[in-house]
Design a protein around this motif. Sequence first.
Motif, PDB file in Angstrom:
ATOM      1  N   ARG A  45       0.841  -1.201   0.000  1.00 46.85           N
ATOM      2  CA  ARG A  45       0.000   0.000   0.000  1.00 46.85           C
ATOM      3  C   ARG A  45       0.880   1.256   0.000  1.00 46.85           C
ATOM      4  O   ARG A  45       0.581   2.238  -0.678  1.00 46.85           O
ATOM      5  N   LEU A  46       1.959   1.197   0.784  1.00 52.04           N
ATOM      6  CA  LEU A  46       2.915   2.304   0.798  1.00 52.04           C
ATOM      7  C   LEU A  46       3.449   2.556  -0.612  1.00 52.04           C
ATOM      8  O   LEU A  46       3.508   3.681  -1.087  1.00 52.04           O
ATOM      9  N   TRP A  47       3.839   1.468  -1.270  1.00 54.13           N
ATOM     10  CA  TRP A  47       4.372   1.571  -2.623  1.00 54.13           C
ATOM     11  C   TRP A  47       3.306   2.109  -3.573  1.00 54.13           C
ATOM     12  O   TRP A  47       3.574   2.960  -4.416  1.00 54.13           O
ATOM     13  N   GLU A  48       2.080   1.624  -3.409  1.00 51.39           N
ATOM     14  CA  GLU A  48       0.997   2.100  -4.273  1.00 51.39           C
ATOM     15  C   GLU A  48       0.759   3.593  -4.112  1.00 51.39           C
ATOM     16  O   GLU A  48       0.505   4.309  -5.081  1.00 51.39           O
ATOM     17  N   LEU A  49       0.833   4.069  -2.878  1.00 53.70           N
ATOM     18  CA  LEU A  49       0.608   5.492  -2.646  1.00 53.70           C
ATOM     19  C   LEU A  49       1.737   6.318  -3.263  1.00 53.70           C
ATOM     20  O   LEU A  49       1.514   7.404  -3.800  1.00 53.70           O
ATOM     21  N   MET A  50       2.951   5.790  -3.185  1.00 51.44           N
ATOM     22  CA  MET A  50       4.074   6.471  -3.840  1.00 51.44           C
ATOM     23  C   MET A  50       3.842   6.486  -5.353  1.00 51.44           C
ATOM     24  O   MET A  50       4.025   7.497  -6.026  1.00 51.44           O
ATOM     25  N   ARG A  51       3.461   5.314  -5.843  1.00 51.47           N
ATOM     26  CA  ARG A  51       3.253   5.145  -7.278  1.00 51.47           C
ATOM     27  C   ARG A  51       2.173   6.082  -7.799  1.00 51.47           C
ATOM     28  O   ARG A  51       2.347   6.739  -8.823  1.00 51.47           O
ATOM     29  N   LEU A  54       3.527   9.693  -7.949  1.00 51.20           N
ATOM     30  CA  LEU A  54       4.528   9.877  -9.003  1.00 51.20           C
ATOM     31  C   LEU A  54       3.887   9.765 -10.376  1.00 51.20           C
ATOM     32  O   LEU A  54       4.191  10.538 -11.288  1.00 51.20           O
ATOM     33  N   ASP A  55       2.989   8.807 -10.509  1.00 51.15           N
ATOM     34  CA  ASP A  55       2.340   8.600 -11.800  1.00 51.15           C
ATOM     35  C   ASP A  55       1.592   9.861 -12.241  1.00 51.15           C
ATOM     36  O   ASP A  55       1.638  10.261 -13.399  1.00 51.15           O
ATOM     37  N   LEU A  56       0.948  10.483 -11.267  1.00 52.55           N
ATOM     38  CA  LEU A  56       0.243  11.726 -11.554  1.00 52.55           C
ATOM     39  C   LEU A  56       1.222  12.804 -12.019  1.00 52.55           C
ATOM     40  O   LEU A  56       0.980  13.505 -13.005  1.00 52.55           O
ATOM     41  N   ARG A  57       2.346  12.898 -11.324  1.00 53.64           N
ATOM     42  CA  ARG A  57       3.336  13.908 -11.691  1.00 53.64           C
ATOM     43  C   ARG A  57       3.951  13.627 -13.065  1.00 53.64           C
ATOM     44  O   ARG A  57       4.245  14.547 -13.821  1.00 53.64           O
ATOM     45  N   PHE A  58       4.139  12.348 -13.387  1.00 52.34           N
ATOM     46  CA  PHE A  58       4.683  12.003 -14.705  1.00 52.34           C
ATOM     47  C   PHE A  58       3.699  12.439 -15.794  1.00 52.34           C
ATOM     48  O   PHE A  58       4.080  12.980 -16.823  1.00 52.34           O
ATOM     49  N   ARG A  59       2.432  12.174 -15.535  1.00 52.77           N
ATOM     50  CA  ARG A  59       1.399  12.573 -16.490  1.00 52.77           C
ATOM     51  C   ARG A  59       1.377  14.094 -16.643  1.00 52.77           C
ATOM     52  O   ARG A  59       1.320  14.612 -17.756  1.00 52.77           O
ATOM     53  N   GLU A  60       1.451  14.769 -15.500  1.00 50.21           N
ATOM     54  CA  GLU A  60       1.418  16.237 -15.539  1.00 50.21           C
ATOM     55  C   GLU A  60       2.623  16.815 -16.287  1.00 50.21           C
ATOM     56  O   GLU A  60       2.556  17.944 -16.773  1.00 50.21           O
ATOM     57  N   THR A  61       3.709  16.061 -16.318  1.00 52.67           N
ATOM     58  CA  THR A  61       4.874  16.552 -17.045  1.00 52.67           C
ATOM     59  C   THR A  61       4.935  15.968 -18.460  1.00 52.67           C
ATOM     60  O   THR A  61       5.995  15.957 -19.091  1.00 52.67           O
ATOM     61  N   GLY A  62       3.799  15.436 -18.901  1.00 51.48           N
ATOM     62  CA  GLY A  62       3.692  15.082 -20.313  1.00 51.48           C
ATOM     63  C   GLY A  62       4.026  13.653 -20.695  1.00 51.48           C
ATOM     64  O   GLY A  62       4.114  13.336 -21.882  1.00 51.48           O
ATOM     65  N   HIS A  63       4.216  12.785 -19.717  1.00 52.20           N
ATOM     66  CA  HIS A  63       4.619  11.418 -20.038  1.00 52.20           C
ATOM     67  C   HIS A  63       3.435  10.467 -20.143  1.00 52.20           C
ATOM     68  O   HIS A  63       2.386  10.700 -19.560  1.00 52.20           O
ATOM     69  N   GLN A  64       3.669   9.385 -20.900  1.00 48.03           N
ATOM     70  CA  GLN A  64       2.641   8.361 -21.061  1.00 48.03           C
ATOM     71  C   GLN A  64       3.197   7.031 -20.589  1.00 48.03           C
ATOM     72  O   GLN A  64       4.374   6.729 -20.803  1.00 48.03           O
ATOM     73  N   ASN A  65       2.327   6.220 -20.000  1.00 49.14           N
ATOM     74  CA  ASN A  65       2.758   4.891 -19.585  1.00 49.14           C
ATOM     75  C   ASN A  65       2.648   3.902 -20.734  1.00 49.14           C
ATOM     76  O   ASN A  65       1.743   3.999 -21.567  1.00 49.14           O
ATOM     77  N   ALA A  66       3.562   2.957 -20.739  1.00 46.06           N
ATOM     78  CA  ALA A  66       3.535   1.880 -21.736  1.00 46.06           C
ATOM     79  C   ALA A  66       4.169   0.667 -21.074  1.00 46.06           C
ATOM     80  O   ALA A  66       4.606   0.747 -19.921  1.00 46.06           O
ATOM     81  N   TYR A  67       4.195  -0.440 -21.797  1.00 49.12           N
ATOM     82  CA  TYR A  67       4.815  -1.622 -21.211  1.00 49.12           C
ATOM     83  C   TYR A  67       5.625  -2.390 -22.241  1.00 49.12           C
ATOM     84  O   TYR A  67       5.129  -2.686 -23.329  1.00 49.12           O
ATOM     85  N   PHE A  68       6.852  -2.699 -21.891  1.00 51.69           N
ATOM     86  CA  PHE A  68       7.784  -3.415 -22.770  1.00 51.69           C
ATOM     87  C   PHE A  68       8.104  -4.773 -22.155  1.00 51.69           C
ATOM     88  O   PHE A  68       7.901  -4.973 -20.958  1.00 51.69           O
ATOM     89  N   PRO A  69       8.609  -5.705 -22.968  1.00 49.92           N
ATOM     90  CA  PRO A  69       8.787  -7.074 -22.485  1.00 49.92           C
ATOM     91  C   PRO A  69       9.783  -7.226 -21.340  1.00 49.92           C
ATOM     92  O   PRO A  69      10.739  -6.457 -21.219  1.00 49.92           O
ATOM     93  N   LEU A  70       9.527  -8.254 -20.557  1.00 50.42           N
ATOM     94  CA  LEU A  70      10.387  -8.639 -19.450  1.00 50.42           C
ATOM     95  C   LEU A  70      11.730  -9.167 -19.948  1.00 50.42           C
ATOM     96  O   LEU A  70      12.754  -9.035 -19.292  1.00 50.42           O
TER      97      LEU A  70
END
Length: 503
Positions: A45-51, A54-70
């Motif tokens: 939960r701690l990690w989720e709250l951090m996430r 940060l995710d919000l801030r990344f979005r606010e600074t123009g970034h998009q989430n994506a996923y690449f292979p393991l």
Amino acid sequence: MANEKALTTHAESFSEWYNEVVLRAELADYSPVRGCMVIRPYGFRLWELMRDRLDLRFRETGHQNAYFPLFIPQSFLAREAQHVEGFAKEAAIVTHTRLMSVGEGENATLVPDPASKLEEPLIVRPTSETIIYEMFSKWVQSYRDLPLLYNQWANVVRWEMRTRLFLRTTEFLWQEGHTAHVSEAEAEEETLRMLGVYREFMEGWLAMPVVTGRKSESEKFAGALRTYTCEAMMQDNKALQNGTSHNLGQNFAKQFALKFASEAGTEEYAWNTSWGVSTRMVGGLVMTHGDDKGLVLPPKIAPIQVVIVPIFRKPQEGVEVLSKAQELSAALAAAGVRAHVDARDNLTPGAKYYEWELKGVPLRLEVGPKDIAKQQVVLVSRVQAEGEERKQFLPEAEALATMGRRLDDYQALLLERARARRDANTYRGVDSYDRFREILDGAGGFVYTGWCGSAECEAKVKDDVKATLRCLPFEEFRSPEAPATCIVCGQPSTAEAIWAKAY
RNA sequence: CGGGGCGUAGCGUAGCCCGGUAGCGCGCCUGCUUUGGGAGCAGGAGGUCCCCGGUUCGAAUCCGGGCGCCCCGACCA
């Protein structure tokens, strides 16, 4: 509740204290796989709250989430020379895709089926630069396609020799930002912007003051042009690198043919950045604020900000008290406060106090029949500001109305305490190597000195006192008077450096 | 991988030196009484004593070998 034995104290052994807190507060547990941990719900939960933040801030600074292979083809890792060198020694390698049984009865066992051997081994990603820039190269033709501003939340694997819960595990969770730009200047701006996002998050949300600056050549990321870092000081005076942001230059672009047609019509290689923070921050949080009673969490990141403990003797009192507790909880939730009623009836209030203190909950409300009669609540803070009463008896309405402000004050108090502690263990104007060694061999801390810029001097310090050059601090952290000479060799200093033992 | 420590019930441990019914505290289950800083009483469940081999009438205990974990170093986010 599971363990009444007192925690090991900071003074007895900081590292044992750390392990015990992580385990007992149920942040994480050791797993059957060496070096890998299980992150338990409270820790996750701690990690989720951090996430989330940060995710919000990344979005606010123009970034998009994506996923690449393991998995990363081995040849990819090999392309960037420094990158290979940095990660080859800690790789998990997939070579087969099937198992087969051999032997009979008790001796039966599974082995990789030789027929399933992969033509090219796959590496479990230690980081994703290579595969991401390979993909970027397919997507970018023109300067009009830039910048690409990507982020991914992922797990990565680095086969470390020695692991520690959250601080260094074989597999860990992180985010890795990867961007591509038309110019070095734009890449540099992005690199510093994201370092700033990290810093603002660490100070504003984790209440963890950091020094920002540039890494030396020997400490920079494998494959980067320049690495910038956020360095925090833990309560044992050791440094924790809490987040890094890299200007990768054109190193990867050149190896992965990440090219574009410029506005002028010429073919150019893109400029890349990458930046990341990991579950290590959870460990940093523990070591920044925790005390001999256990965790201390900043409200902004605390899974539970206010725990409400109902107190009663007779069953009919219980009904009334529990309903009041629920009412308070609902009112707090409506005000945006993460509140929790501990309604367990098999524990006495005292046992609950110990448990929630161990788990670092910032504020506790106690509600009993006497309080209901007086329309009051008892408020107890996990840590007190100078001169603050531990227990406060407050009118119920006042407690509800002021809870948000109290949490903000608590948040500010933790940052202030951490900053004061860091400053108290920071040394400037150290000009003799003996004194330098004395500090780092002793209580430790951050030592600011002049540095000639040579890797030999860094190596000597590492050899002598096992401390490393944490960073060349940005201007705001530098000493008013720049040190003139290198602390190690006495040659003219080219930059002020911060030295410390590190995690 | 070098140095140190440790593997006995879910957790913490005693027993091991000196071989002979595996014990204690916490937790767990049931019942009653309790609840403002780790509740009390009564009853109950729970064990491949890390693994393999050896010695012995008999091994948690002695011997040999392995494995695992933690701490301190070297490597690293």
